[in-house]
Design a protein around this motif. Structure first.
Motif, PDB file in Angstrom:
ATOM      1  N   LEU A 201       6.453   3.728  -0.307  1.00 11.21           N
ATOM      2  CA  LEU A 201       6.674   4.920  -1.123  1.00 11.21           C
ATOM      3  C   LEU A 201       6.501   4.648  -2.610  1.00 11.21           C
ATOM      4  O   LEU A 201       6.824   3.559  -3.102  1.00 11.21           O
ATOM      5  CB  LEU A 201       8.094   5.458  -0.893  1.00 11.21           C
ATOM      6  CG  LEU A 201       8.381   6.078   0.469  1.00 11.21           C
ATOM      7  CD1 LEU A 201       9.868   6.097   0.742  1.00 11.21           C
ATOM      8  CD2 LEU A 201       7.824   7.497   0.517  1.00 11.21           C
ATOM      9  N   PHE A 202       6.010   5.662  -3.310  1.00 10.45           N
ATOM     10  CA  PHE A 202       6.083   5.743  -4.773  1.00 10.45           C
ATOM     11  C   PHE A 202       6.706   7.090  -5.081  1.00 10.45           C
ATOM     12  O   PHE A 202       6.156   8.134  -4.700  1.00 10.45           O
ATOM     13  CB  PHE A 202       4.704   5.650  -5.425  1.00 10.45           C
ATOM     14  CG  PHE A 202       4.749   5.635  -6.943  1.00 10.45           C
ATOM     15  CD1 PHE A 202       4.521   4.461  -7.641  1.00 10.45           C
ATOM     16  CD2 PHE A 202       5.041   6.794  -7.674  1.00 10.45           C
ATOM     17  CE1 PHE A 202       4.570   4.434  -9.028  1.00 10.45           C
ATOM     18  CE2 PHE A 202       5.094   6.779  -9.055  1.00 10.45           C
ATOM     19  CZ  PHE A 202       4.862   5.592  -9.731  1.00 10.45           C
ATOM     20  N   ALA A 220       8.890   1.720  -5.585  1.00 10.62           N
ATOM     21  CA  ALA A 220       8.056   1.986  -6.753  1.00 10.62           C
ATOM     22  C   ALA A 220       8.327   3.414  -7.215  1.00 10.62           C
ATOM     23  O   ALA A 220       8.425   4.328  -6.395  1.00 10.62           O
ATOM     24  CB  ALA A 220       6.583   1.810  -6.391  1.00 10.62           C
ATOM     25  N   HIS A 221       8.482   3.609  -8.507  1.00  9.65           N
ATOM     26  CA  HIS A 221       8.778   4.948  -9.015  1.00  9.65           C
ATOM     27  C   HIS A 221       8.452   5.018 -10.500  1.00  9.65           C
ATOM     28  O   HIS A 221       8.312   4.000 -11.171  1.00  9.65           O
ATOM     29  CB  HIS A 221      10.247   5.318  -8.777  1.00  9.65           C
ATOM     30  CG  HIS A 221      11.226   4.463  -9.522  1.00  9.65           C
ATOM     31  ND1 HIS A 221      11.606   3.207  -9.075  1.00  9.65           N
ATOM     32  CD2 HIS A 221      11.909   4.666 -10.679  1.00  9.65           C
ATOM     33  CE1 HIS A 221      12.482   2.682  -9.910  1.00  9.65           C
ATOM     34  NE2 HIS A 221      12.673   3.542 -10.900  1.00  9.65           N
ATOM     35  N   CYS A 228      -0.236   6.738 -12.881  1.00  9.69           N
ATOM     36  CA  CYS A 228      -1.622   6.438 -13.260  1.00  9.69           C
ATOM     37  C   CYS A 228      -1.826   4.934 -13.436  1.00  9.69           C
ATOM     38  O   CYS A 228      -2.844   4.375 -13.004  1.00  9.69           O
ATOM     39  CB  CYS A 228      -1.993   7.186 -14.539  1.00  9.69           C
ATOM     40  SG  CYS A 228      -2.158   8.977 -14.348  1.00  9.69           S
ATOM     41  N   ALA A 229      -0.851   4.278 -14.069  1.00 11.84           N
ATOM     42  CA  ALA A 229      -0.936   2.831 -14.262  1.00 11.84           C
ATOM     43  C   ALA A 229      -0.864   2.111 -12.920  1.00 11.84           C
ATOM     44  O   ALA A 229      -1.577   1.116 -12.685  1.00 11.84           O
ATOM     45  CB  ALA A 229       0.184   2.362 -15.186  1.00 11.84           C
ATOM     46  N   PHE A 230      -0.013   2.608 -12.030  1.00 10.55           N
ATOM     47  CA  PHE A 230       0.111   2.032 -10.688  1.00 10.55           C
ATOM     48  C   PHE A 230      -1.212   2.148  -9.937  1.00 10.55           C
ATOM     49  O   PHE A 230      -1.665   1.192  -9.297  1.00 10.55           O
ATOM     50  CB  PHE A 230       1.238   2.742  -9.932  1.00 10.55           C
ATOM     51  CG  PHE A 230       1.414   2.292  -8.526  1.00 10.55           C
ATOM     52  CD1 PHE A 230       2.123   1.136  -8.227  1.00 10.55           C
ATOM     53  CD2 PHE A 230       0.888   3.027  -7.468  1.00 10.55           C
ATOM     54  CE1 PHE A 230       2.285   0.713  -6.910  1.00 10.55           C
ATOM     55  CE2 PHE A 230       1.050   2.608  -6.155  1.00 10.55           C
ATOM     56  CZ  PHE A 230       1.749   1.449  -5.875  1.00 10.55           C
ATOM     57  N   LEU A 234      -4.027  -0.961  -8.487  1.00  9.66           N
ATOM     58  CA  LEU A 234      -4.377  -1.191  -7.089  1.00  9.66           C
ATOM     59  C   LEU A 234      -5.759  -1.803  -6.964  1.00  9.66           C
ATOM     60  O   LEU A 234      -6.686  -1.442  -7.703  1.00  9.66           O
ATOM     61  CB  LEU A 234      -4.322   0.138  -6.311  1.00  9.66           C
ATOM     62  CG  LEU A 234      -2.954   0.781  -6.129  1.00  9.66           C
ATOM     63  CD1 LEU A 234      -3.104   2.156  -5.484  1.00  9.66           C
ATOM     64  CD2 LEU A 234      -2.042  -0.098  -5.275  1.00  9.66           C
ATOM     65  N   PRO A 235      -5.931  -2.726  -6.042  1.00  9.56           N
ATOM     66  CA  PRO A 235      -7.257  -3.325  -5.864  1.00  9.56           C
ATOM     67  C   PRO A 235      -8.232  -2.350  -5.222  1.00  9.56           C
ATOM     68  O   PRO A 235      -7.827  -1.398  -4.551  1.00  9.56           O
ATOM     69  CB  PRO A 235      -6.978  -4.507  -4.920  1.00  9.56           C
ATOM     70  CG  PRO A 235      -5.776  -4.071  -4.126  1.00  9.56           C
ATOM     71  CD  PRO A 235      -4.934  -3.278  -5.077  1.00  9.56           C
ATOM     72  N   ASP A 236      -9.497  -2.578  -5.437  1.00  6.10           N
ATOM     73  CA  ASP A 236     -10.515  -1.771  -4.753  1.00  6.10           C
ATOM     74  C   ASP A 236     -10.444  -2.060  -3.253  1.00  6.10           C
ATOM     75  O   ASP A 236     -10.105  -3.169  -2.835  1.00  6.10           O
ATOM     76  CB  ASP A 236     -11.901  -2.110  -5.272  1.00  6.10           C
ATOM     77  CG  ASP A 236     -12.134  -1.622  -6.699  1.00  6.10           C
ATOM     78  OD1 ASP A 236     -11.192  -1.009  -7.263  1.00  6.10           O
ATOM     79  OD2 ASP A 236     -13.219  -1.850  -7.236  1.00  6.10           O
TER      80      ASP A 236
END
Length: 238
Positions: A201-202, A220-221, A228-230, A234-236
């Motif tokens: 979850l975010f 994550a929150h 947007c930063a999260f 994230l990896p491709d």
């Protein structure tokens, strides 16, 4: 590795004043009922009863079938043969409510960036509305239905939030394992149920609904800028 991002809609991708929305929705629906010679007050009560029934749905039928079984049982002959006419409300009058909704451009930014990175996107909004209404609300958010590989609507689903079975139904329909998925949501009851299905979850905190004062430190929150930063971190997906 995460390959799939599930998004809640109201309060997440779509900024929503729920009190305003519900008033505008039932005002417009009431006028539609009058035009169809239906008792608007009785119909409102029937819709609330149908909503409660869908929220208790057990997977034995779609939410659409559950909804119309309840509506027919309450309204009887008055509603017979009027399903198509009532559904047309979402194609015409309902869309005007969107004139009073201001989209957050960061929603489109996040969705676009995730697509560029190769993620599968799912719109995991609780399936209480017909597909035509859900597609309209996606547009209110400044997005396109084509952004999502799966959109949950009452025609296709047999559970609703906060039942963890709803999320398992999502996983089954998109052919994903729980550890491949992450849900972005704003409601610590409805969206927290995803964790019971094994989904990460975010929590978006700008329009957070946290009736139980749940401690978010384990998840994550953050606000939309943090989301947007999260997303950027994230990896491709190969």
């Amino acid at each position: 590795m995460k390959t799939t991002i599930l998004f809640d809609l109201d309060g997440t991708l779509l900024p929503m004043d729920q009190e305003f929305f519900m008033k505008a929705y039932f005002d417009a629906l009431g006028k539609k009922c009058v035009s169809l010679s239906l008792d608007a007050q009785a119909m409102t009560g029937a819709i609330w009863a149908a909503t409660k029934a869908m929220m208790k749905n057990d997977g034995s039928m779609t939410n659409e079938t559950r909804c119309w079984n309840v509506l027919g049982g309450i309204m009887g002959d008055a509603i017979a043969g009027k399903k198509e006419l009532l559904t047309s409300f979402y194609e015409h009058e309902f869309c005007k409510i969107g004139d009073f909704v201001t989209p957050d451009p960061r929603a489109k930014q996040c969705v676009t960036r995730l697509k560029e990175k190769g993620y599968t996107l799912v719109l995991a909004t609780t399936p209480l509305f017909p597909r035509v209404a859900t597609l309209e609300r996606i547009r209110w958010a400044g997005l396109s239905p084509d952004d999502f590989s799966l959109i949950s609507t009452y025609e296709d689903f047999s559970f609703t939030k906060p039942n963890p079975e709803y999320y398992r139904e999502v996983l089954k329909k998109c052919n994903k394992q729980p550890d491949e998925c992450l849900l972005v949501g704003n409601d610590t009851v409805e969206d927290m149920a995803a964790a019971k299905a094994g989904i990460s979850l975010f929590f978006l905190t700008e329009h957070l609904i946290n009736q139980n004062n749940t401690d978010l430190s384990a998840f994550a929150h953050g606000d939309f800028d943090a989301l947007c930063a999260f997303v950027e971190s994230l990896p491709d997906v190969n």
